[in-house]
Design a protein around this motif. Sequence first.
Motif, mmCIF file in Angstrom:
data_model
loop_
_atom_site.group_PDB
_atom_site.id
_atom_site.type_symbol
_atom_site.label_atom_id
_atom_site.label_comp_id
_atom_site.label_asym_id
_atom_site.label_seq_id
_atom_site.Cartn_x
_atom_site.Cartn_y
_atom_site.Cartn_z
ATOM 1 N N VAL A 105 0.856 -1.196 0.000
ATOM 2 C CA VAL A 105 0.000 0.000 0.000
ATOM 3 C C VAL A 105 0.892 1.247 0.000
ATOM 4 N N SER A 106 0.630 2.187 -0.887
ATOM 5 C CA SER A 106 1.460 3.388 -1.011
ATOM 6 C C SER A 106 1.359 4.251 0.242
ATOM 7 N N LYS A 107 2.351 5.122 0.423
ATOM 8 C CA LYS A 107 2.412 5.979 1.619
ATOM 9 C C LYS A 107 1.166 6.857 1.740
ATOM 10 N N ASN A 108 0.762 7.487 0.635
ATOM 11 C CA ASN A 108 -0.408 8.371 0.659
ATOM 12 C C ASN A 108 -1.693 7.606 0.948
ATOM 13 N N GLU A 109 -1.813 6.465 0.296
ATOM 14 C CA GLU A 109 -3.020 5.654 0.450
ATOM 15 C C GLU A 109 -3.148 5.121 1.873
ATOM 16 N N ARG A 110 -2.013 4.647 2.429
ATOM 17 C CA ARG A 110 -2.083 4.084 3.791
ATOM 18 C C ARG A 110 -2.381 5.160 4.825
ATOM 19 N N LYS A 111 -1.825 6.376 4.631
ATOM 20 C CA LYS A 111 -2.079 7.469 5.577
ATOM 21 C C LYS A 111 -3.577 7.754 5.661
ATOM 22 N N LYS A 112 -4.199 7.851 4.494
ATOM 23 C CA LYS A 112 -5.639 8.113 4.435
ATOM 24 C C LYS A 112 -6.435 6.973 5.073
ATOM 25 N N LYS A 113 -6.022 5.718 4.767
ATOM 26 C CA LYS A 113 -6.738 4.549 5.282
ATOM 27 C C LYS A 113 -6.594 4.437 6.797
ATOM 28 N N ILE A 114 -5.377 4.667 7.307
ATOM 29 C CA ILE A 114 -5.144 4.587 8.756
ATOM 30 C C ILE A 114 -5.964 5.660 9.483
ATOM 31 N N GLU A 115 -5.989 6.855 8.929
ATOM 32 C CA GLU A 115 -6.779 7.939 9.549
ATOM 33 C C GLU A 115 -8.257 7.569 9.600
#
Length: 241
Positions: A105-115
Amino acid sequence: MIEIISVSKSYNKINNAVDDISLTINKGEVFGFLGPNGAGKTTTIKMITGIIAPTKGDIKVSGISITKNPLEAKKKFAYVPDTPDMFLRLKGIEYLNFMADVYGVSKNERKKKIEDLSKRFDMESALGDKLQTYSHGMRQKIVVMGALIHDPEVWILDEPLTGLDPKSAYILKEMMREHTDAGKTVFFSTHVLDVAEKVCDRVAIINKGKILFCGTLAEMKEHFKANESLEQMFLELTENE
């Protein structure tokens, strides 16, 4: 979609823990897998996820055989085991990043998903703490979050509501419905019959390794020709086995 094709599992080459079962779990449905403890639910789930191999038969996840092409098949699903006690020395955020790394999972995608996931499960303030300090319910939530971080087509959940507080259980059930409304698949095991009644589109009942019934709750009620509760029907199905 999950296809279980004439699958059996024997641990001792004499008795089958799972005995020649076949099921098709379609896209767009929440499918409940019901049965008492020791009925074969967890063995079946471990075969679907590739943790153990079937003695005979095949299992396909999104059309990919878990026995013949396990790595590709495992990219298609999320798995939440019945015990959330794993990677306890990691912090919550480290565990989620580890799971995101595993699934690419890309850095941007994971940040959004984790939030999004940490907000939904009210875990924002706990992500900096180690998993070993978490309560059972918090560990269950972080494992669910880690499993869902790559937005897989198929969710495979083994007793996922055990240990969750009522609010988190409600949120997870809401997320199951959102997932299937998007044309994806949820397969989960439970021995809590009330949950199945409220959440599932179809159910299968397993006992002593055999499928006793598969269909909608309406079909089950019609099958028994009575307006009994699911629990009473379940007992009638299993009492003579």
